[in-house]
Scaffold this motif. Structure first.
Motif, PDB file in Angstrom:
ATOM      1  N   UNK A  46     106.890  17.991  86.244  1.00  0.00           N
ATOM      2  CA  UNK A  46     107.792  16.844  86.245  1.00  0.00           C
ATOM      3  C   UNK A  46     109.186  17.259  85.789  1.00  0.00           C
ATOM      4  N   UNK A  47     109.242  18.070  84.727  1.00  0.00           N
ATOM      5  CA  UNK A  47     110.549  18.512  84.214  1.00  0.00           C
ATOM      6  C   UNK A  47     111.285  19.350  85.273  1.00  0.00           C
ATOM      7  N   UNK A  48     110.542  20.227  85.955  1.00  0.00           N
ATOM      8  CA  UNK A  48     111.180  21.044  87.007  1.00  0.00           C
ATOM      9  C   UNK A  48     111.708  20.135  88.114  1.00  0.00           C
ATOM     10  N   UNK A  49     110.879  19.166  88.526  1.00  0.00           N
ATOM     11  CA  UNK A  49     111.293  18.262  89.610  1.00  0.00           C
ATOM     12  C   UNK A  49     112.547  17.489  89.225  1.00  0.00           C
ATOM     13  N   UNK A  50     112.612  17.061  87.962  1.00  0.00           N
ATOM     14  CA  UNK A  50     113.782  16.301  87.543  1.00  0.00           C
ATOM     15  C   UNK A  50     115.044  17.154  87.650  1.00  0.00           C
ATOM     16  N   UNK A  51     114.916  18.413  87.225  1.00  0.00           N
ATOM     17  CA  UNK A  51     116.054  19.349  87.340  1.00  0.00           C
ATOM     18  C   UNK A  51     116.424  19.624  88.787  1.00  0.00           C
ATOM     19  N   UNK A  52     115.385  19.788  89.611  1.00  0.00           N
ATOM     20  CA  UNK A  52     115.604  20.250  90.987  1.00  0.00           C
ATOM     21  C   UNK A  52     115.924  19.108  91.942  1.00  0.00           C
ATOM     22  N   UNK A  53     115.679  17.856  91.509  1.00  0.00           N
ATOM     23  CA  UNK A  53     115.764  16.716  92.434  1.00  0.00           C
ATOM     24  C   UNK A  53     117.087  16.644  93.209  1.00  0.00           C
ATOM     25  N   UNK A  54     118.247  16.825  92.537  1.00  0.00           N
ATOM     26  CA  UNK A  54     119.488  16.736  93.321  1.00  0.00           C
ATOM     27  C   UNK A  54     119.567  17.806  94.416  1.00  0.00           C
ATOM     28  N   UNK A  55     119.163  19.031  94.088  1.00  0.00           N
ATOM     29  CA  UNK A  55     119.194  20.109  95.090  1.00  0.00           C
ATOM     30  C   UNK A  55     118.203  19.820  96.216  1.00  0.00           C
ATOM     31  N   UNK A  56     117.021  19.313  95.852  1.00  0.00           N
ATOM     32  CA  UNK A  56     116.021  18.987  96.881  1.00  0.00           C
ATOM     33  C   UNK A  56     116.545  17.865  97.787  1.00  0.00           C
ATOM     34  N   UNK A  57     117.117  16.838  97.162  1.00  0.00           N
ATOM     35  CA  UNK A  57     117.631  15.709  97.944  1.00  0.00           C
ATOM     36  C   UNK A  57     118.707  16.170  98.915  1.00  0.00           C
ATOM     37  N   UNK A  58     119.526  17.102  98.465  1.00  0.00           N
ATOM     38  CA  UNK A  58     120.589  17.591  99.344  1.00  0.00           C
ATOM     39  C   UNK A  58     120.001  18.368 100.513  1.00  0.00           C
ATOM     40  N   UNK A  59     119.007  19.231 100.215  1.00  0.00           N
ATOM     41  CA  UNK A  59     118.376  20.013 101.282  1.00  0.00           C
ATOM     42  C   UNK A  59     117.671  19.099 102.284  1.00  0.00           C
ATOM     43  N   UNK A  60     117.110  17.994 101.795  1.00  0.00           N
ATOM     44  CA  UNK A  60     116.368  17.075 102.663  1.00  0.00           C
ATOM     45  C   UNK A  60     117.319  16.275 103.555  1.00  0.00           C
ATOM     46  N   UNK A  61     118.398  15.796 102.971  1.00  0.00           N
ATOM     47  CA  UNK A  61     119.354  14.975 103.720  1.00  0.00           C
ATOM     48  C   UNK A  61     118.904  13.534 103.794  1.00  0.00           C
ATOM     49  N   UNK A  62     119.749  12.666 104.380  1.00  0.00           N
ATOM     50  CA  UNK A  62     119.467  11.227 104.380  1.00  0.00           C
ATOM     51  C   UNK A  62     118.391  10.838 105.386  1.00  0.00           C
ATOM     52  N   UNK A  63     117.704   9.723 105.084  1.00  0.00           N
ATOM     53  CA  UNK A  63     116.828   9.070 106.065  1.00  0.00           C
ATOM     54  C   UNK A  63     115.539   9.793 106.374  1.00  0.00           C
ATOM     55  N   UNK A  64     114.997  10.548 105.432  1.00  0.00           N
ATOM     56  CA  UNK A  64     113.751  11.284 105.684  1.00  0.00           C
ATOM     57  C   UNK A  64     112.533  10.477 105.254  1.00  0.00           C
ATOM     58  N   UNK A  65     111.396  10.811 105.882  1.00  0.00           N
ATOM     59  CA  UNK A  65     110.113  10.195 105.522  1.00  0.00           C
ATOM     60  C   UNK A  65     109.341  11.165 104.641  1.00  0.00           C
ATOM     61  N   UNK A  66     108.857  10.668 103.504  1.00  0.00           N
ATOM     62  CA  UNK A  66     108.115  11.510 102.563  1.00  0.00           C
ATOM     63  C   UNK A  66     106.608  11.336 102.793  1.00  0.00           C
ATOM     64  N   UNK A  73      98.274   8.734  91.735  1.00  0.00           N
ATOM     65  CA  UNK A  73      99.011   7.560  91.287  1.00  0.00           C
ATOM     66  C   UNK A  73     100.494   7.602  91.665  1.00  0.00           C
ATOM     67  N   UNK A  74     100.895   8.607  92.445  1.00  0.00           N
ATOM     68  CA  UNK A  74     102.282   8.709  92.931  1.00  0.00           C
ATOM     69  C   UNK A  74     103.307   8.678  91.794  1.00  0.00           C
ATOM     70  N   UNK A  75     103.018   9.337  90.700  1.00  0.00           N
ATOM     71  CA  UNK A  75     103.931   9.310  89.556  1.00  0.00           C
ATOM     72  C   UNK A  75     105.138  10.221  89.808  1.00  0.00           C
ATOM     73  N   UNK A  76     104.854  11.471  90.217  1.00  0.00           N
ATOM     74  CA  UNK A  76     105.953  12.434  90.425  1.00  0.00           C
ATOM     75  C   UNK A  76     106.779  12.096  91.648  1.00  0.00           C
ATOM     76  N   UNK A  77     106.140  11.398  92.593  1.00  0.00           N
ATOM     77  CA  UNK A  77     106.824  10.988  93.813  1.00  0.00           C
ATOM     78  C   UNK A  77     108.100  10.235  93.504  1.00  0.00           C
ATOM     79  N   UNK A  78     108.039   9.448  92.444  1.00  0.00           N
ATOM     80  CA  UNK A  78     109.179   8.605  92.109  1.00  0.00           C
ATOM     81  C   UNK A  78     110.424   9.434  91.803  1.00  0.00           C
ATOM     82  N   UNK A  79     110.214  10.612  91.230  1.00  0.00           N
ATOM     83  CA  UNK A  79     111.365  11.477  90.941  1.00  0.00           C
ATOM     84  C   UNK A  79     112.071  11.832  92.249  1.00  0.00           C
ATOM     85  N   UNK A  80     111.270  12.155  93.282  1.00  0.00           N
ATOM     86  CA  UNK A  80     111.855  12.492  94.582  1.00  0.00           C
ATOM     87  C   UNK A  80     112.481  11.265  95.235  1.00  0.00           C
ATOM     88  N   UNK A  81     111.739  10.147  95.221  1.00  0.00           N
ATOM     89  CA  UNK A  81     112.262   8.934  95.864  1.00  0.00           C
ATOM     90  C   UNK A  81     113.558   8.478  95.200  1.00  0.00           C
TER      91      UNK A  81
END
Ligand code: TRP
Length: 303
Positions: A46-66, A73-81
């Motif tokens: 979770x801590x890694x995802x929180x750090x990496x989320x902006x870089x991941x979001x940029x690599x993914x780009x807008x309007x993607x389906x996860x 329980x989709x807990x970590x998913x929320x960090x990405x969403x």
């Protein structure tokens, strides 16, 4: 399910399919495991995802389906969403229908306008995914080092299937637990409170309930073993006595100390992982590790 169980218990050594750990009670117990003091993977990832989320979001780009494989329980998913730019949909795949039914309304409340389409099934043989937006980029999410619970052949099947499903411009975000001292690993799979033991033993309870088996739960104990040669933690249920168990009229004899092997959790180094990926349609594009090098989150792209 019955056929898989009978086959597993007929083998030498005896095994049971690990996906059977995740019924409603098992899924709840697993959620309890993720917050145990000894169980470092969830909080580290979770801590890694929180750090990496902006870089991941940029690599993914807008309007993607996860698309999440084994969503729980989709807990970590929320960090990405939270970080993703205008996500076009979320498709959680899980064997636990109860878990999916619980999380859908919560996600719809917290992410207004986000289409959430749960898919009940085994992510190794995923049912066809709903086509939320045919032009949207698809991003797979396979966290929790679940890849380490798969055998090599299953990893290949999964990576091929995900590539097919996510498409040429698809991405795959993979959580991978790294190799480390058994002094850290063994307690993570055999906690002081006995939650992991209850999780493992619940499998026998499930067989009693759903298949009419007659396992005596007091006559088995949970054991977590580090297997250095295979670089994996192994979960076993060890028979405390010589005994016979009956399922569907079939009798299975256990010697004292004989075990049922229920799960593997392989621990990777990134070289070993790259060797697996080399035989797959995926390449490592970006890698994110915690400062102690306990765990990694990898962004894969098509090779
Ligand atoms: N993917 C998790 C892991 O390998 C699953 C897991 C955690 C697990 N604790 C467990 C599986 C205990 C069986 C028993 O870490």
């Amino acid at each position: 399910m019955l056929d898989d169980v009978l086959e597993g218990l007929s083998g030498q050594p005896k095994t049971l399919p690990s996906r059977l750990l995740y019924d409603a009670r098992g899924s709840d117990l697993f959620e309890d495991i993720t917050v145990l003091p000894e169980y470092y993977p969830t909080r580290t990832e979770r801590a890694i995802l929180e750090e990496a989320a902006p870089a991941l979001a940029e690599a993914i780009g807008p309007g993607a389906v996860l698309v999440e494989y084994g969503a729980g329980a989709s807990v970590k998913t929320r960090i990405l969403l939270d970080a993703m730019i205008e996500p076009a949909g979320y498709l959680p795949i899980d064997v636990s229908e109860d878990m999916l039914a619980k999380t859908k309304p919560a996600l719809e409340r917290d992410y207004p306008g986000l289409p959430v389409h749960p898919v009940v099934g085994n992510f190794l043989v995923p049912p066809p995914l709903p086509d939320v937006d045919p032009r949207a980029r698809r991003v797979g999410f396979f966290p929790g080092s679940t890849i380490g619970n798969l055998a090599d052949g299953e990893i290949a099947t999964f990576l091929d299937g995900a590539a097919e499903e996510l498409g040429e411009d698809g991405l795959l975000i993979l959580g991978v637990d790294l190799k480390k001292s058994p002094d850290i690993l063994v307690p993570a799979y055999d906690d002081a409170q006995g939650v992991t033991a209850a999780f493992n033993l619940n499998l026998l309870e499930r067989l009693n309930r759903e298949l009419g088996a007659d396992f005596d739960l007091a006559k088995f104990r949970h054991e977590a073993r580090w297997n250095e040669a295979e670089s994996r933690m192994e979960m076993h249920l060890v028979s405390l006595a010589g005994q016979t168990v009956t399922i569907d009229g079939r009798r299975f004899d256990f010697a004292e100390g004989e075990s049922i092997h229920t799960e593997n959790s392989r621990k990777f180094d990134l070289d070993a992982l790259d060797r697996l990926l080399a035989a797959s349609p995926w390449r490592r594009a970006q890698s994110f590790l915690d400062a102690r090098g306990l765990f990694s989150v990898l962004l894969l792209e098509r090779g």
